[in-house]
Scaffold this active site. Structure first.
Site: not given
Ligand SMILES: Nc1ncnc2c1ncn2[C@@H]1O[C@H](COP(=O)(O)OP(=O)(O)OP(=O)(O)O)[C@@H](O)[C@H]1O
Ligand SMILES: [Mg+2]
Length: 746
Positions: A33-34, A265
């Site tokens: 997401k981030t 969350q």
């Molecule tokens: N398509 C992708 N290919 C490889 N790595 C990815 C991909 N998308 C996300 N990631 C990696 O996965 C990890 C989690 O991504 P991110 O922090 O954006 O998730 P999030 O959904 O924001 O998590 P949270 O809910 O904990 O905030 C990060 O290290 C990110 O770089």
């Molecule tokens: Mg995030």
């Protein structure tokens, strides 16, 4: 150009490249997401749909905001300086600094952190002669903040009984006091910024026109007021309707809102966050695109399975699936200490092993439910010589000596700041007694002026003593006027007498180091955020705001890579190769307060879900049979959350450390004890091995016909051989065979 999008999966790609429509990304932890949000900002700018100036992004921590800016500059050849990317508080501070006059604030208004706010409330109650047993300051603070978070001023607050009528009156007095002193608390930052935009149409239009894209991370944790603020900025507030009034259609002066969140969350309900905002957003903005991301890129399979299994115990979820193709990885390690010290020793041994194996220090996190748990971990890390950094908690900017030094700085900037005045008028001691202070407070109250301004009206001994202090502040003000921030801070520490004071204190060494660190903090603040100071009211105001807002994010010894220590709340959005979660005990996690709240246990479970999903490769879950917290020994049962994880994913580890002698013999050896049932337990009710002890528990008060009253401190054996160790106070500590000794529970 396509580099930006390389590596995104199809759902992520679709989200990043959505046309200009409001969108909600609803997806689980680690699904990107981030990353999607950051990439979308870059994509919008690259495709000319927005310029850096017209984007507003809200992140959850200042750290996250910095990271986003760094990533953006890596993705695009743009200058990210001055971009509106920050936390709600940070952005509101910026808005109010830029328009302090319109907001009815002095130029150098100061921010009260929650500690300051509490002392301001206590001072108010004292001034008004209000009984603080009837109106406990903490309760009043909560009352005031929760009203502000709902956008309700004292004048609009409803009172349904005498007690509440009185509290509303105190709320009004508090508002007046803050206004007089030129200070704002955290909730006020948001409310003021909201009111400013709401009332001031030209200004509102200006910002509505300026921001064409608003992006919000961690949307599930926004409260009502934050959501209302976003709506105003997005042009959904009063006076602006979409061109045809239909939901979803964009009119002039409206921004496109891109929100990402995860209902699982949501961990700030206790502060008024509303998951319902997600539903409202969908409805009120006519969101056509609710995008789900289901692939988790963060964690190995076992970790993800554990998280999914745990959160499945919650009801009323919006429902999401998460999968990974990363492979199962290692099992989740569960360990049990006899004491919190054993637990900490085990953690630190394991941490050192990981470091030896090549894991980067800053890729290791030690998480806990409550700040107070960090002490024992810190101690062990310190003894082992492992560099660590605590985020939040015993915050650098909250330490006594730092607050003293900052109070001088605040007072120089704003003489009306009574909180700062009260803090240092007699620190270091300069013979200003409680009497003099009371006289001063009365004089200020009568004249409706600040303490500082009332000083002149004081006569006699009190007048002389306080007069000396005022002269000191004025001297400091003139001597430091032309100095750059770090030198200003240094000069204040010397001339105020703080340095001298701590030099003379037996335990003053660490405090002196922290004061030196404050000078360093000022240096690195200018280096990192110097470009924003002009916009935020100058170096001093910007630095003080930073100290209030970013408390804890600049630790002593910054620069060195270190193990990261923080509460689970503070870990939101972050990720680490190895995560240790300490203190999985009933009453601690889930926290005992949760039992009193509706939905309390479910919120704790979401918090546990957040904790688990921080880990990439390794996860350790720990608990201890006894724990020293707040000066008391607590006897613990393992957290029910441990029971909610599939056994097949866990590997139980018996601590290598021997039981700490201070607690006597433990009961049962390590791993066996983890299989105890935990359903019965809060603190003081840790079940001893099964029912062998006739319902008696460690920590229980008992009475013996000969030795009198005592408390059970340990137990061993079972059946006819069951024995317990009881501390009978003056009668000594005894081992007693349960089959013979007659112990009556008390
Ligand atoms: N398509 C992708 N290919 C490889 N790595 C990815 C991909 N998308 C996300 N990631 C990696 O996965 C990890 C989690 O991504 P991110 O922090 O954006 O998730 P999030 O959904 O924001 O998590 P949270 O809910 O904990 O905030 C990060 O290290 C990110 O770089
Ligand atoms: Mg995030």
């Amino acid at each position: 150009m396509s580099d930006l999008l390389a590596g995104l999966n199809p759902d992520q790609f679709a989200a990043v490249t959505l046309p200009s429509q409001h969108a909600l990304i609803l997806a689980g932890a680690g699904s990107g997401k981030t990353r999607v949000l950051t990439t979308r900002i870059a994509w919008l700018i690259q495709h000319g749909q927005a310029n850096p100036h017209s984007v507003l992004a809200v992140t959850f921590t200042n750290k996250a905001a910095k990271e986003m800016l760094t990533r953006l500059s890596a993705m695009l050849p743009i200058n990210t300086r001055g971009m509106w990317i920050g936390t709600f508080h940070g952005l509101c501070n910026r808005l109010l600094r830029a328009h302090y006059r319109e907001a009815g604030l002095p130029q150098l208004f100061q921010i009260l952190d929650s500690g300051d706010q509490l002392s301001a409330i206590k001072r108010l109650l004292k001034n008004l002669g209000v009984d603080d047993e009837k109106f406990p300051p903490r309760e009043l603070m909560h009352f005031i903040n929760s009203h502000k978070e709902q956008g309700i001023r004292a004048g609009e607050a409803e009172a349904w009984d005498d007690w509440t009528r009185r509290r509303v009156a105190l709320y009004a007095e508090y508002e007046a006091q803050c206004q007089r002193e030129g200070v704002v608390d955290f909730a006020e930052l948001l409310l003021r910024a909201y009111e400013l935009l709401n009332r001031n149409e030209p200004l509102r239009r200006h910002y509505q026109t300026r921001f064409s894209h608003i992006l919000v991370d961690e949307f599930q944790d926004t409260n009502k007021l934050q959501y209302a603020w976003l709506k105003l900025l997005a042009g959904r507030g009063p006076g602006v309707l979409s061109a045809d009034g239909a939901p979803g259609a964009l009119g002039a002066g409206q921004a496109v809102v891109f929100a990402v969140g995860d209902d699982d969350q949501s961990i700030y309900a206790f502060r008024g966050a509303e998951v319902g905002n997600m539903r409202d957003f969908e409805r009120e903005f006519g969101v056509l695109n609710v995008i789900r991301l289901e692939q988790n890129y963060r964690s190995h399979g076992n970790i993800l399975d554990a998280a999914n299994a745990l959160i499945a115990h919650n009801r009323g979820r919006l429902g999401k699936n998460l999968w990974t193709d990363a492979g199962a990885g290692e099992p989740i390690r569960v360990f049990e200490g006899f004491t919190d010290l054993d637990e900490a020793r085990f953690i630190v041994d394991e941490v050192r092993e990981l470091i030896r194996d090549g894991v980067e220090r800053d890729q290791i996190a030690l998480l806990y439910r409550s700040n107070a748990q960090s002490r024992v971990l810190e101690h062990q890390l310190f003894s082992a010589g492992v560099p660590y950094r605590v985020h939040g908690g015993l915050r650098f900017f909250e330490r006594q000596e730092i607050k003293h030094a900052l109070a001088y700085l605040r007072l120089i900037a704003n003489a009306d700041d009574d909180t700062a005045f009260a803090r240092v008028v007699n620190f270091p001691t300069r013979g200003i007694g409680t009497r003099s202070l009371e006289a001063l407070q009365e004089a200020a109250h009568r004249a409706n002026s600040s303490l500082y301004n009332a000083a002149a009206s004081l006569s006699g001994k009190a007048g002389t003593a306080v007069g000396g202090f005022i002269r000191l502040i004025e001297k400091l003000r003139s001597e430091t006027a032309a100095l750059p921030l770090p030198e200003k801070v240094e000069h204040i520490i010397d001339v105020s007498g703080l340095r001298q004071h701590y030099l003379g204190e037996k335990e003053g060494g660490e405090r002196l180091e922290n004061l030196s660190e404050l000078i360093n903090a000022a240096v690195s603040f200018l280096r990192e955020d110097g470009d924003r100071t002009a916009e935020e009211g100058g170096e001093v105001a910007a630095f003080l705001a930073h100290a209030s807002l970013e408390a804890g994010e600049h630790q002593a010894g910054a620069g060195e890579t270190a193990i990261q220590l923080m509460t689970v709340h503070a870990a939101k959005g972050l990720e680490f190769d190895a995560v240790f979660l300490s203190g999985l005990e009933q009453g601690l996690f889930p926290h005992e307060n949760a039992a009193q709240e509706r939905d309390g246990l479910e919120e704790e479970r979401r918090l546990m879900y957040v904790a688990i999903t921080r880990a990439r490769k390794r996860l350790y879950l720990g608990w201890a049979q006894t724990r020293m917290l707040h000066g008391q020994t607590r006897y613990c049962a393992p957290s029910i959350f441990l029971d909610e994880l599939p056994v097949a994913l866990l590997s139980r580890i018996t601590p290598v450390a021997a039981p700490t002698p201070a607690y006597g013999r433990g009961y049962g050896a390590g791993s066996q004890a983890t299989s105890q049932t935990s359903s019965s337990g809060g603190y003081g009710q840790a079940p001893m091995a099964a029912d062998a002890y006739g319902g008696l528990r460690i920590g229980q008060n008992v009475e013996h016909s000969r030795f009198g009253q005592g408390v059970i401190v340990a137990a061993e054996g079972g059946g006819n051989d069951a024995r317990v160790q009881v501390n009978f106070g003056s009668a000594g500590v005894k081992w007693l065979a349960l089959a013979y000794a007659k112990l009556t529970p008390r």
